[in-house]
Design a protein around this motif. Structure first.
Motif, short mmCIF file in Angstrom:
data_model
loop_
_atom_site.label_atom_id
_atom_site.label_comp_id
_atom_site.label_asym_id
_atom_site.label_seq_id
_atom_site.Cartn_x
_atom_site.Cartn_y
_atom_site.Cartn_z
N ILE A 60 1.00 -1.23 0.02
CA ILE A 60 -0.16 -0.08 -0.03
C ILE A 60 0.81 1.41 0.18
N GLN A 61 2.08 1.35 0.83
CA GLN A 61 2.65 2.52 0.88
C GLN A 61 3.62 2.55 -0.23
N ASP A 62 3.97 1.58 -0.90
CA ASP A 62 4.77 1.51 -2.24
C ASP A 62 3.97 2.05 -3.15
N ALA A 63 2.61 1.82 -3.41
CA ALA A 63 1.68 2.33 -4.50
C ALA A 63 1.69 3.70 -4.45
N ARG A 64 2.04 4.65 -3.81
CA ARG A 64 1.63 5.83 -3.75
C ARG A 64 2.53 6.55 -5.05
N ASN A 65 3.67 5.83 -5.29
CA ASN A 65 4.57 6.32 -6.54
C ASN A 65 4.42 5.62 -7.62
N ILE A 66 3.37 4.73 -7.60
CA ILE A 66 3.33 3.87 -9.04
C ILE A 66 1.82 3.89 -9.49
N TYR A 67 0.83 3.95 -8.59
CA TYR A 67 -0.47 3.63 -8.96
C TYR A 67 -1.43 4.76 -8.87
N ASP A 68 -2.59 4.90 -9.71
CA ASP A 68 -3.71 5.75 -9.55
C ASP A 68 -4.61 5.35 -8.56
N GLY A 69 -5.01 4.05 -8.47
CA GLY A 69 -5.92 3.48 -7.85
C GLY A 69 -5.53 2.05 -6.97
N ILE A 70 -6.44 1.97 -5.89
CA ILE A 70 -6.02 0.67 -5.15
C ILE A 70 -7.44 -0.12 -5.11
N ILE A 71 -7.56 -1.38 -5.36
CA ILE A 71 -8.69 -2.30 -5.00
C ILE A 71 -7.91 -3.17 -4.00
N ILE A 72 -8.75 -3.35 -2.95
CA ILE A 72 -8.04 -4.21 -1.79
C ILE A 72 -9.27 -4.92 -1.35
N ASN A 73 -8.77 -6.27 -1.16
CA ASN A 73 -9.76 -7.27 -0.43
C ASN A 73 -8.79 -7.87 0.68
N PRO A 74 -8.89 -7.17 2.10
CA PRO A 74 -8.12 -7.28 3.04
C PRO A 74 -8.32 -8.84 3.68
N GLY A 75 -9.24 -9.42 3.24
CA GLY A 75 -9.55 -10.60 3.90
C GLY A 75 -10.11 -10.48 5.35
N GLY A 76 -9.49 -11.33 6.16
CA GLY A 76 -9.90 -11.25 7.59
C GLY A 76 -9.20 -10.03 8.43
N TYR A 77 -8.17 -9.44 7.72
CA TYR A 77 -7.66 -8.07 8.16
C TYR A 77 -8.73 -7.06 8.23
N SER A 78 -9.60 -7.14 7.28
CA SER A 78 -10.45 -5.95 7.17
C SER A 78 -11.47 -5.73 8.48
N HIS A 79 -11.47 -6.63 9.38
CA HIS A 79 -12.02 -6.61 10.60
C HIS A 79 -11.42 -6.11 11.92
N TYR A 80 -10.00 -5.95 11.79
CA TYR A 80 -9.46 -5.48 13.05
C TYR A 80 -8.00 -4.78 12.66
N SER A 81 -7.74 -4.74 11.39
CA SER A 81 -6.47 -4.32 11.13
C SER A 81 -6.38 -2.20 11.09
N ILE A 82 -6.06 -2.02 12.15
CA ILE A 82 -5.93 -0.47 12.24
C ILE A 82 -4.72 0.01 11.26
N ALA A 83 -3.69 -1.20 11.31
CA ALA A 83 -2.52 -0.64 10.49
C ALA A 83 -2.80 -0.51 8.98
N ILE A 84 -3.57 -1.38 8.41
CA ILE A 84 -3.89 -1.32 7.23
C ILE A 84 -4.83 -0.17 7.01
N HIS A 85 -5.89 0.19 7.65
CA HIS A 85 -6.54 1.34 7.80
C HIS A 85 -5.58 2.54 7.57
N ASP A 86 -4.58 2.60 8.61
CA ASP A 86 -4.11 3.85 8.59
C ASP A 86 -2.86 3.73 7.32
N ALA A 87 -2.53 2.99 6.85
CA ALA A 87 -1.74 2.80 5.49
C ALA A 87 -2.48 3.35 4.33
#
Length: 145
Positions: A60-87
């Motif tokens: 996710i962090q590396d994407a900022r210099n390469i991509y125009d958009g992100i599609i993410i399926n965080p799987g089980g992390y979607s329910h509790y990952s504040i770290a992915i949210h913050d990224a």
């Protein structure tokens, strides 16, 4: 336009695990679908999958210099990952969260997504075609910026 699709834990087991929930299309089949449909829209798409939260955050962090958009399926992390949210919040790239199953029709713990709050939209319950809808969504978001 260049988009990255980021898949989290166990997405690589699609077509093998819980077919009654996630369908029978394999992960490789989903990749073929994503690449074929994105090419038909004239969009360059890369796909990344990891079972490791840190790897997902790095991508996710590396994407900022390469991509125009992100599609993410965080799987089980979607329910509790504040770290992915913050990224996702820490970069200035539109993102859409995708879930193959309808997380709101499942167990209570799956009905909360902390990561979706860092995204422009969420697509849930449209099966593997949620990825294709998300590509259209990112394209629309970028067109209207």
């Amino acid at each position: 336009m260049k988009i990255i699709v980021i898949n989290g834990p166990n997405i690589n087991l699609l077509g093998i695990r819980e077919k009654d929930i996630y369908g029978s299309m394999t992960y490789e089949g989903i990749l073929e679908l994503i690449y074929r449909e994105s090419r038909s829209m004239g969009i360059d798409v890369d796909v990344f999958q990891s079972n490791s939260e840190g790897d997902l955050i790095d991508k996710i962090q590396d994407a900022r210099n390469i991509y125009d958009g992100i599609i993410i399926n965080p799987g089980g992390y979607s329910h509790y990952s504040i770290a992915i949210h913050d990224a996702l919040k820490g970069i200035n790239i539109p993102s859409i969260e995708v879930h193959i199953s309808n997380i709101y029709a499942r167990e209570d713990f799956r009905q909360v997504s902390v990561t979706a709050k860092a995204c422009e939209a969420q697509i849930s319950g449209m099966g593997v075609y949620g990825y294709i809808l998300a590509i259209y969504g990112i394209k629309n978001i970028l067109k209207n910026r």
